[in-house]
Scaffold this motif. Structure first.
Motif, short mmCIF file in Angstrom:
data_model
loop_
_atom_site.label_atom_id
_atom_site.label_comp_id
_atom_site.label_asym_id
_atom_site.label_seq_id
_atom_site.Cartn_x
_atom_site.Cartn_y
_atom_site.Cartn_z
N ILE A 1 0.84 -1.19 0.00
CA ILE A 1 0.00 0.00 0.00
C ILE A 1 0.88 1.25 0.00
O ILE A 1 0.65 2.18 -0.77
CB ILE A 1 -0.96 -0.01 1.21
CG1 ILE A 1 -2.05 -1.07 1.00
CG2 ILE A 1 -1.58 1.38 1.44
CD1 ILE A 1 -2.89 -1.34 2.24
N PHE B 1 1.00 4.06 -2.81
CA PHE B 1 0.62 5.39 -2.35
C PHE B 1 1.70 6.41 -2.72
O PHE B 1 1.41 7.48 -3.26
CB PHE B 1 0.41 5.34 -0.83
CG PHE B 1 0.17 6.66 -0.17
CD1 PHE B 1 -0.91 7.45 -0.52
CD2 PHE B 1 1.01 7.09 0.83
CE1 PHE B 1 -1.15 8.66 0.12
CE2 PHE B 1 0.79 8.29 1.48
CZ PHE B 1 -0.30 9.08 1.12
N TYR B 2 2.96 6.08 -2.49
CA TYR B 2 4.03 7.03 -2.80
C TYR B 2 4.25 7.20 -4.30
O TYR B 2 4.71 8.26 -4.73
CB TYR B 2 5.31 6.72 -2.03
CG TYR B 2 5.24 7.40 -0.69
CD1 TYR B 2 5.55 8.75 -0.56
CD2 TYR B 2 4.76 6.73 0.43
CE1 TYR B 2 5.41 9.39 0.65
CE2 TYR B 2 4.61 7.37 1.63
CZ TYR B 2 4.94 8.70 1.73
OH TYR B 2 4.78 9.36 2.92
N ARG C 1 1.80 7.60 -6.26
CA ARG C 1 0.82 8.67 -6.49
C ARG C 1 1.29 10.00 -5.90
O ARG C 1 1.18 11.05 -6.53
CB ARG C 1 -0.52 8.29 -5.87
CG ARG C 1 -1.29 7.24 -6.62
CD ARG C 1 -2.61 6.95 -5.90
NE ARG C 1 -3.56 6.29 -6.75
CZ ARG C 1 -3.69 4.98 -6.84
NH1 ARG C 1 -2.90 4.18 -6.15
NH2 ARG C 1 -4.59 4.46 -7.64
N ILE C 2 1.78 9.94 -4.68
CA ILE C 2 2.22 11.16 -3.97
C ILE C 2 3.32 11.87 -4.76
O ILE C 2 3.29 13.09 -4.92
CB ILE C 2 2.73 10.79 -2.55
CG1 ILE C 2 1.57 10.46 -1.62
CG2 ILE C 2 3.61 11.88 -1.96
CD1 ILE C 2 0.79 11.64 -1.12
N VAL D 1 1.34 3.16 8.52
CA VAL D 1 0.13 2.62 7.90
C VAL D 1 -0.29 1.34 8.63
O VAL D 1 -1.48 1.13 8.89
CB VAL D 1 0.32 2.40 6.38
CG1 VAL D 1 -0.81 1.57 5.79
CG2 VAL D 1 0.44 3.75 5.67
N LEU E 1 -5.36 10.70 -2.24
CA LEU E 1 -4.49 9.69 -2.85
C LEU E 1 -4.42 8.43 -1.99
O LEU E 1 -4.35 7.31 -2.53
CB LEU E 1 -3.10 10.28 -3.09
CG LEU E 1 -3.05 11.41 -4.11
CD1 LEU E 1 -1.67 12.05 -4.14
CD2 LEU E 1 -3.48 10.94 -5.49
N PHE E 2 -4.47 8.59 -0.68
CA PHE E 2 -4.46 7.44 0.21
C PHE E 2 -5.74 6.62 0.00
O PHE E 2 -5.69 5.40 -0.13
CB PHE E 2 -4.32 7.89 1.67
CG PHE E 2 -4.16 6.77 2.65
CD1 PHE E 2 -3.03 5.97 2.63
CD2 PHE E 2 -5.14 6.52 3.60
CE1 PHE E 2 -2.87 4.93 3.54
CE2 PHE E 2 -4.99 5.49 4.51
CZ PHE E 2 -3.86 4.69 4.48
N ARG E 3 -6.87 7.31 -0.07
CA ARG E 3 -8.15 6.63 -0.31
C ARG E 3 -8.12 5.88 -1.65
O ARG E 3 -8.51 4.71 -1.72
CB ARG E 3 -9.29 7.63 -0.30
CG ARG E 3 -10.64 7.01 -0.64
CD ARG E 3 -11.73 8.05 -0.68
NE ARG E 3 -12.13 8.48 0.63
CZ ARG E 3 -12.99 7.81 1.40
NH1 ARG E 3 -13.53 6.68 0.97
NH2 ARG E 3 -13.30 8.25 2.59
N GLU E 4 -7.64 6.53 -2.69
CA GLU E 4 -7.54 5.89 -4.01
C GLU E 4 -6.69 4.63 -3.94
O GLU E 4 -7.00 3.61 -4.55
CB GLU E 4 -6.93 6.83 -5.03
CG GLU E 4 -7.85 7.87 -5.58
CD GLU E 4 -7.15 8.76 -6.61
OE1 GLU E 4 -6.00 8.47 -7.02
OE2 GLU E 4 -7.77 9.76 -7.00
N THR E 5 -5.60 4.73 -3.20
CA THR E 5 -4.70 3.58 -3.07
C THR E 5 -5.38 2.43 -2.36
O THR E 5 -5.30 1.28 -2.79
CB THR E 5 -3.40 3.99 -2.33
OG1 THR E 5 -2.79 5.08 -3.02
CG2 THR E 5 -2.43 2.83 -2.26
#
Length: 121
Positions: A19, A23-24, A26-27, A53, A88-92
């Motif tokens: 995750i 996530f990163y 995306r970040i 996390v 972005l966290f939610r999307e991940t």
């Protein structure tokens, strides 16, 4: 609903690490959040973030609000950047096919820390 913590139900540290990696990706691609990581030791950060996390998911690691505030104070994180990170966290999480209830729980956990992470506006 399956028993055990979100951490246990989704595979523990192995999943938390995956995750964080996704996530990163995306970040770092975001024009809003990417610049916060220009001079960061990413392997070290990824290790810390995996533990964070995992803790948010109900795992064994733990980070206090005081620790989070100290780690983010000098970064001047804005509400805009926090909102982008949360999105972005939610999307991940959704990419990992988590149940909506679990996504909502983790999103609340992240959002509950806004006041200790945001230091600029």
């Amino acid at each position: 609903m399956a028993r055990g913590s979100i951490f246990e139900r989704y595979g523990g540290f192995a999943t938390a690490g995956k995750i964080v990696m996704a996530f990163y990706d995306r970040i770092l691609d975001s024009d809003i959040t990417g610049p916060y990581f220009d001079d960061v030791d990413m392997p070290r950060l990824m290790d810390h973030q995996t533990k964070f996390v995992a803790s948010v998911m109900g795992g064994p690691a733990s980070y206090t609000d005081e620790m989070l505030e100290q780690l983010h104070r000098r970064l001047n994180v804005t509400n805009e950047a926090f909102d982008e990170m949360a999105r972005l966290f939610r999307e991940t999480l959704e990419e990992f096919a988590m149940a909506e209830e679990d996504v909502e729980t983790l999103a609340r956990e992240i959002n509950s820390r806004r006041d200790v992470i945001v230091s600029a506006d």
